[in-house]
Design a protein around this motif. Sequence first.
Motif: not given
Length: 142
Positions: A52-59
Motif C-alpha cells: 500500500r502506498v502511503n499517501r501521507t508522504k510528499p511524493r
Amino acid sequence: SRSKGRQVRTREASPPRSEAFEAYYRAQGIVPEEEWADFLSVLRLPIPVVVRVNRTKPRWKDLHDSFAGDPRWHALDWFPNAWQCAACDYDDALRSQCGVLNKAYSLRFQEAASLVPPLLLGLRPTDLVLDLCAAPGSKTLE
C-alpha cells in the motif's frame, strides 16, 4: 532460478509439512475428505506480494505512478493505493527496492485479506476507531 533475466528466489523443495496443523484442520471437518489433498496444495502456493502506498508522504503520487507503469504490479481495484505483484515476479532487485521504500515508510506490505476489514467497517472521516491490536503494523494508513 532466472525469470526474464532477473534473479528470482524460488523454493526448490516443498514447504515443510506440519502433522499437527493437518490433523487439527482435518478434525474441524471444514474441507471434505475428497478435497483434502487439493486444499493442502492450495495452501502451499506462494501468495502475491501486496503493498500500500502511503499517501501521507510528499511524493506518494510519483510512487503510485511508478507502480502503474510497471507491468509486474496490478492495482487492487477494490482498495485505493494498493498494488499486487505475483510472487514469481518479485525478484531480488524489486525486493530490495521495496525494502528501501518500506523502511522510508513510503509503502507498507500487507496481505490482501488484511485490507478487507476497514472496507467492511464503513468508516467515515469523522469516525474514531480504537484499535486494540498490539501488533505493530500500518493501521494509521487505513
